[in-house]
Scaffold this motif. Structure first.
Motif, PDB file in Angstrom:
ATOM      1  N   LEU A 402      42.196 -63.784  36.422  1.00  0.00           N
ATOM      2  CA  LEU A 402      41.256 -63.118  37.245  1.00  0.00           C
ATOM      3  C   LEU A 402      42.189 -62.884  38.880  1.00  0.00           C
ATOM      4  O   LEU A 402      42.135 -62.060  39.285  1.00  0.00           O
ATOM      5  N   LEU A 403      43.055 -63.961  38.971  1.00  0.00           N
ATOM      6  CA  LEU A 403      43.775 -63.719  40.303  1.00  0.00           C
ATOM      7  C   LEU A 403      44.827 -62.778  39.916  1.00  0.00           C
ATOM      8  O   LEU A 403      45.300 -61.865  40.871  1.00  0.00           O
ATOM      9  N   ALA A 404      45.394 -62.523  38.648  1.00  0.00           N
ATOM     10  CA  ALA A 404      46.307 -61.678  38.489  1.00  0.00           C
ATOM     11  C   ALA A 404      45.663 -60.214  38.746  1.00  0.00           C
ATOM     12  O   ALA A 404      46.205 -59.435  39.086  1.00  0.00           O
ATOM     13  N   THR A 405      44.470 -60.020  37.915  1.00  0.00           N
ATOM     14  CA  THR A 405      43.721 -58.586  38.339  1.00  0.00           C
ATOM     15  C   THR A 405      43.395 -58.533  39.722  1.00  0.00           C
ATOM     16  O   THR A 405      43.218 -57.321  40.000  1.00  0.00           O
ATOM     17  N   MET A 406      43.345 -59.569  40.414  1.00  0.00           N
ATOM     18  CA  MET A 406      43.071 -59.506  41.904  1.00  0.00           C
ATOM     19  C   MET A 406      44.174 -58.972  42.769  1.00  0.00           C
ATOM     20  O   MET A 406      44.373 -58.759  43.896  1.00  0.00           O
TER      21      MET A 406
END
Length: 452
Positions: A402-406
């Motif tokens: 999720l952090l990567a997609t953000m």
């Protein structure tokens, strides 16, 4: 049971080092960042893009050339100029007016550097996410091996109990055969789990740089957005793919301006000093030339139309990238919700399966249950534990995903305390196309530092 599983995990992972020297997730992330050949490759490509800026800047400057020429001249027998003619020439050429053509080239090169930096950030996130996944997977596979070893041990006990009851006539040979078959299947499952563990170790080495040793427990998860919409809004502002696409739109717009400038004239200034060594004569010249392409077979118009099409494609790519990033955020958020529910359900399933197994096993000692009932209950407990472990691993990796997609999965955001590659260091050293000796020495020091 829990003590046994913990002991097995320790033995599987080969933890020979003291607990104080356990390799943490932060250590693995730092090693993956330092050892990534993918990042090394793209850092070099970024430096190559930096040099494009230097070359574009150089085109704004005059070109000075020195030519030494020796020519054998033969005309007629009475000529005094026959023989070897030696001349030296120092010439300079400078485009003093091109309606912004070279200036636009500099801006395109600068925007390309910025776009390449964003691409490097995206690759950094991929490297870190792969490291998290590899770290968690090694621990997961070790725990699965521990479960399988426990499964083999328990079925071995049930086989021995079935044999004992068979010896006193309480059960038939069929019960013993069922236990033997289950034990063989359990050993096969253990072998498969050990194979998966070895595969996980190899992947860990490929991502991090070394085989896993004494892996520490998983640290608390980093903070993320409070809602899916907040995560999307952050991604739209910070995701490297979107920022890169925005730069590409700017580059395409500058490309259109460049094709317009290519249709305009240029004014060049030329100067030369020519020395003839034979006659000891010197010729100086200075000229100003005006150049305008009147007809190029339609090539200039075609280039302009092509640039307009590239601009439309870049704008469409930006919109599509925004959609894709938003979709990835939604998928990552949904995966986290599913994993959280799976963990809750898995916890209840393990508790119920443990109660059922304990009850069936006790009833079997009283003759109310068969060996097959006990083995079935044990298998359900094993499956429940394995499913819960997998859900926990998926949720942990899912938070980093999720952090990567953000657009927030980076060494800096995770505060790993690792010296990071500074893209501005090399850029600032070469952006003005240095040629003097002090600047050249400074650039060499930077290159040596990057090489280390």
């Amino acid at each position: 049971m829990r003590g046994f599983l913990a002991a097995v995990v320790v033995s599987v992972m080969g933890l020979a080092a003291p607990a104080a020297q356990a390799e943490t997730l932060a250590d693995a992330l730092a090693s993956a960042y330092r050892n990534s050949q993918l990042l090394d490759q793209n850092e070099a490509l970024l430096r190559a893009a930096d040099e494009d800026v230097a070359q574009a800047v150089a085109r704004l400057r005059p070109v000075i050339s020195f030519v030494a020429q020796a020519q054998n001249v033969e005309s007629n027998p009475n000529s005094v100029q026959d023989g070897l003619s030696k001349t030296f020439q120092l010439a300079a050429q400078w485009t003093i007016l091109d309606f912004g053509r070279n200036r636009i080239g500099v801006e395109i090169a600068k925007e390309t550097v910025l776009a390449t930096r964003e691409a490097l950030k995206g690759l950094e996130a991929q490297v870190l996410l792969s490291a998290v996944s590899a770290f968690v997977d090694v621990r997961l596979q070790a725990e699965i091996v521990a479960l399988r070893q426990s499964n083999v041990r328990l079925i071995g006990q049930e086989l021995q109990a079935a044999k004992d009851r068979f010896d006193v006539g309480e059960v038939t040979r069929t019960d013993v055969a069922i236990a033997e078959a289950r034990l063989a299947a359990a050993r096969s499952g253990l072998a498969a789990a050990q194979g998966d563990f070895k595969v996980a170790r190899e992947r860990y080495k490929a991502v991090v740089g070394d085989y896993p040793g004494n892996l520490a427990g998983l640290p608390p998860l980093p903070a993320t957005a409070k809602s899916m919409e907040e995560a999307r809004m952050i991604a739209l502002r910070t995701h490297p793919s979107i920022l890169q696409a925005q730069r590409q739109v700017t580059i395409a717009g500058l490309g259109v301006e460049a094709t317009k400038a290519a249709m305009r004239p240029t004014v060049d200034l030329q100067g030369a000093i020519r020395q003839n060594l034979d006659t000891d004569s010197r010729t100086d010249s200075l000229s100003l030339s005006f150049n305008q392409t009147l007809y190029a077979g339609g090539a200039l118009s075609s280039a302009h139309r092509q640039a307009l099409a590239n601009k439309e494609a870049a704008q469409a790519n930006l919109l599509q990238t925004t959609i894709t990033v938003g979709e990835n955020v939604g998928n990552a958020w949904s995966a986290l919700e599913v994993a959280a529910v799976s963990i809750q359900a898995g916890t209840l399933q393990v508790q119920a399966a443990q109660t059922a197994f304990d009850g069936v096993r006790e009833e079997a000692t009283l003759g109310a249950r068969t060996t097959l009932d006990v083995l079935d209950a044990e298998q359900e407990l094993l499956d429940a534990r394995a499913t819960k472990l997998q859900s926990e691993a998926q949720r942990y990796v899912g938070v980093y995903n999720l952090l990567a997609t953000m657009g927030l999965l980076s060494v800096e955001h995770l505060n790993l305390g690792v010296p990071t590659y500074d893209p501005a260091l090399y850029y600032n050293a070469v952006k003005n196309a240095p040629v003097t000796s002090p600047q050249g020495k400074k650039l060499q020091r930077i290159l040596d530092k990057i090489g280390d």
